[in-house]
Design a protein around this motif. Sequence first.
Motif, PDB file in Angstrom:
ATOM      1  N   GLN A   1      31.328  40.519  36.351  1.00 19.70           N
ATOM      2  CA  GLN A   1      31.474  41.502  37.328  1.00 19.70           C
ATOM      3  C   GLN A   1      32.374  42.558  37.054  1.00 19.70           C
ATOM      4  O   GLN A   1      33.650  42.334  36.399  1.00 19.70           O
ATOM      5  CB  GLN A   1      31.748  40.774  38.793  1.00 19.70           C
ATOM      6  N   ALA A   2      32.178  43.856  37.163  1.00 20.83           N
ATOM      7  CA  ALA A   2      33.050  44.981  37.308  1.00 20.83           C
ATOM      8  C   ALA A   2      32.916  45.835  38.569  1.00 20.83           C
ATOM      9  O   ALA A   2      31.822  46.298  38.650  1.00 20.83           O
ATOM     10  CB  ALA A   2      32.828  45.709  35.895  1.00 20.83           C
TER      11      ALA A   2
ATOM     12  N   GLY B   1      30.191  52.140  42.089  1.00 18.42           N
ATOM     13  CA  GLY B   1      29.517  50.959  42.596  1.00 18.42           C
ATOM     14  C   GLY B   1      29.993  49.536  41.843  1.00 18.42           C
ATOM     15  O   GLY B   1      31.073  49.627  41.047  1.00 18.42           O
ATOM     16  N   THR B   2      29.417  48.749  42.111  1.00 15.51           N
ATOM     17  CA  THR B   2      29.749  47.208  41.579  1.00 15.51           C
ATOM     18  C   THR B   2      28.666  46.827  40.474  1.00 15.51           C
ATOM     19  O   THR B   2      27.540  46.715  41.067  1.00 15.51           O
ATOM     20  CB  THR B   2      29.979  46.325  42.669  1.00 15.51           C
ATOM     21  N   VAL B   3      29.086  46.356  39.538  1.00 19.34           N
ATOM     22  CA  VAL B   3      28.033  45.847  38.296  1.00 19.34           C
ATOM     23  C   VAL B   3      28.365  44.438  38.235  1.00 19.34           C
ATOM     24  O   VAL B   3      29.434  43.699  38.229  1.00 19.34           O
ATOM     25  CB  VAL B   3      28.255  46.660  37.156  1.00 19.34           C
ATOM     26  N   THR B   4      27.057  43.647  38.584  1.00 20.90           N
ATOM     27  CA  THR B   4      27.134  42.163  38.468  1.00 20.90           C
ATOM     28  C   THR B   4      26.212  41.687  37.278  1.00 20.90           C
ATOM     29  O   THR B   4      25.090  42.239  37.470  1.00 20.90           O
ATOM     30  CB  THR B   4      26.934  41.392  39.780  1.00 20.90           C
ATOM     31  N   ARG B   5      26.753  41.030  36.401  1.00 17.71           N
ATOM     32  CA  ARG B   5      25.838  40.316  35.096  1.00 17.71           C
ATOM     33  C   ARG B   5      25.810  38.906  35.392  1.00 17.71           C
ATOM     34  O   ARG B   5      26.733  38.098  35.513  1.00 17.71           O
ATOM     35  CB  ARG B   5      26.172  40.937  33.775  1.00 17.71           C
ATOM     36  N   LYS B   6      24.367  38.310  35.568  1.00 18.88           N
ATOM     37  CA  LYS B   6      24.358  36.821  35.726  1.00 18.88           C
ATOM     38  C   LYS B   6      23.550  36.544  34.402  1.00 18.88           C
ATOM     39  O   LYS B   6      22.645  37.131  33.956  1.00 18.88           O
ATOM     40  CB  LYS B   6      23.588  36.586  36.980  1.00 18.88           C
TER      41      LYS B   6
END
Length: 702
Positions: A534-535, A540-545
């Motif tokens: 996450q960053a 905004g907020t970026v989430t990588r799963k």
Amino acid sequence: MTNLWGFLLQTSYITLVGGLLLLVKWLLRDKLPPRWQYLVWVILAVRIVIPVNTTGNIVLLPLPLWVETVKTVVEQGLSSAYTSFYEVIRITTPIPWLRGRPVSVTDWLFVFYVAGVAAALARYLVSYLRLRRLLRQGMPGGDEIVEQVWVVGARYRLPVFPVVVLSGLPSPMVCGVLRPVLVLPAGERLDDHVILHELLHVKHFDALQNVFWSFCRALHWCNPVIQWMLNRVGNDLEALCDQRVLERLEGEERRRYGIALLAMANDRYPRAPGTTSISNGGRNISRRIEAIVRFQRYPKGMVLASVCVTLLLLSATMTGTAAQEIKSVENWDHASGWDRAEALASLRLTHCSTVAGALDTYAKGMITGEKSYLAIASPKETRALLEQEISQAFDQGSPPAPEEFGKELMVYDMEEGGDILSIHSTGRVADISLLGHVKSYVIHNLREEPNGTMTAQIAFSIQNLQDFSSPELMGWREDLSGLPGVAWYGVRLTQEEGWVVECTGPRILYLGAIAEGKMYTGDLAIYPAGYTQQAVGEYGTVTRKVMAVYTVAQDAPQDAWGSLFGFFGPTLSSAPNPHGAFGRVMEDSITTCEFDLPKETEKIGVEVGLQVANKKKLGPMPSFLESMPKGDCGWGTEFGGTQGNAVRMTCGEDWTGRVSTDGWHFYEPDEYDGMEFATQIWWNGEPVETLLLKDIPMKEGE
């Protein structure tokens, strides 16, 4: 060693190693110096002292398997006190000892062997004590003899020690380790070179080495091959001492030394621990004379060559040259008792040396229902139960019933459109036999836990469910024809003698799930992520799963697309590889940006974008989006796989403020750790923010 089978395995293994050394010594007899010809016996000494590892690799021949098989056949009808039928042969020390009173024939044979060891050691001790008592009857060396010894010692810079003259002694000798005594025959004038030979024995502690080799003789008193090899060891020790003498002599002196040695060519020579003697029998002395004739000074480079050859042989005999093959009964109608016993012995001896090997063995056991495969990869308690079931089947002469695969599965039905309906929410769990329907498997989300264990999920591919007659499934789906599925098992790996696997849940059957094991359909999760990055930025907020997909190397598809769609590779081999390694690792990911913009911001018609790149592979953030058409998903430059992904779109009235892109990234196993991903947010067609994604800590079991 605590039973007969441990001794048989140890002595057989030492015989094999000794035979290998004799072969190498014969091949290199004219290439390497006498120092190496004796030094190489250190390998035999190491193998005598260090017990055989029955569950490791083998050297040339599968001796552990053969001995374990014989034990299985013999002990099956016995109730031995020293041997457990269901336990593999274990050797913890080369020295034998007894545990309790003997009961069976094999117990009494082991008692007989131990008694022989004690008798041999007692005989050596008595012979040494008798020799020391005999020395008290000798006379101190006269002035002339003592002076000769001192002159030889001073000339060659060797230490001297007391001299005793003894009548009836066939040849000179040294007696004692801590306080050596030079014992010379009475009434004989000895050549200086003979005295030099004995002084060199003392300098290099050869008497102490003789004590060790005598102890080895006692341990293997009933093995004539090892006794013969140890005679060769003594001969090589004397040949080495001859070499040391000759290196200090020149021309005519060497010939005189050979004549002096020839004068002692008789079969009467002292044998006792803690002693050395220049004479070792007429036949052996004749060989030593021939070596003196061929004497040469070997170049210094031969020392390095000798060390390299010795280390290579030591490594091979300690670590093995090949993995133990897993034996199984192919045809039960024609299988002999030996075949069945060999299969059981193979099971006991095989352990999984790698994480990949354990997962592969466990998965193959699930796919085939083969209990022996499951036993190899299971914890001790489960392994013992499975082995008892297999052993009972052997007694009955019938194959073990296959282990059921598919019991108590939670079922998730993938409806068209990507919605997931949890059947488990109604309390319904399926009991379905999946044997014969699983075509392949991959491993999801392997990770190390804080307590030192490892967790993962095994995803089994079921290509067609139409053959299932389960009313439970037919009640949920009227038409299963051509429907794929994935059985998904959560497992934990721990280390015992090797890596072992146990199913810790959950166990889920995904009806209609995408066979290649993709984590997402659109934005909807099918399988859990292995880790999350996450960053948080201004926009905004970026989430990588991320879900990591592993395949074991021997079963990994060779082409990139086969690896991408993990289950579409070739049909897996049904034979497990307990020592396997992972092939390429595929990361399946979805990255989402939740834009955090002021309410008054005009969004309709604005072009937004999101791209993700592997910084370790690609360096600075590339511009994937510049050449991409709107609304499409694309990929960046490939480095052994796709290392970046992106999406761009124009906002409409129904835009939720969310943008997602998914991708697949490939790595070699040794480069997978330490991957760094960065993300770039675009607004109104321009990059406005670049962020470094960081891992979010996950709790065990998530």
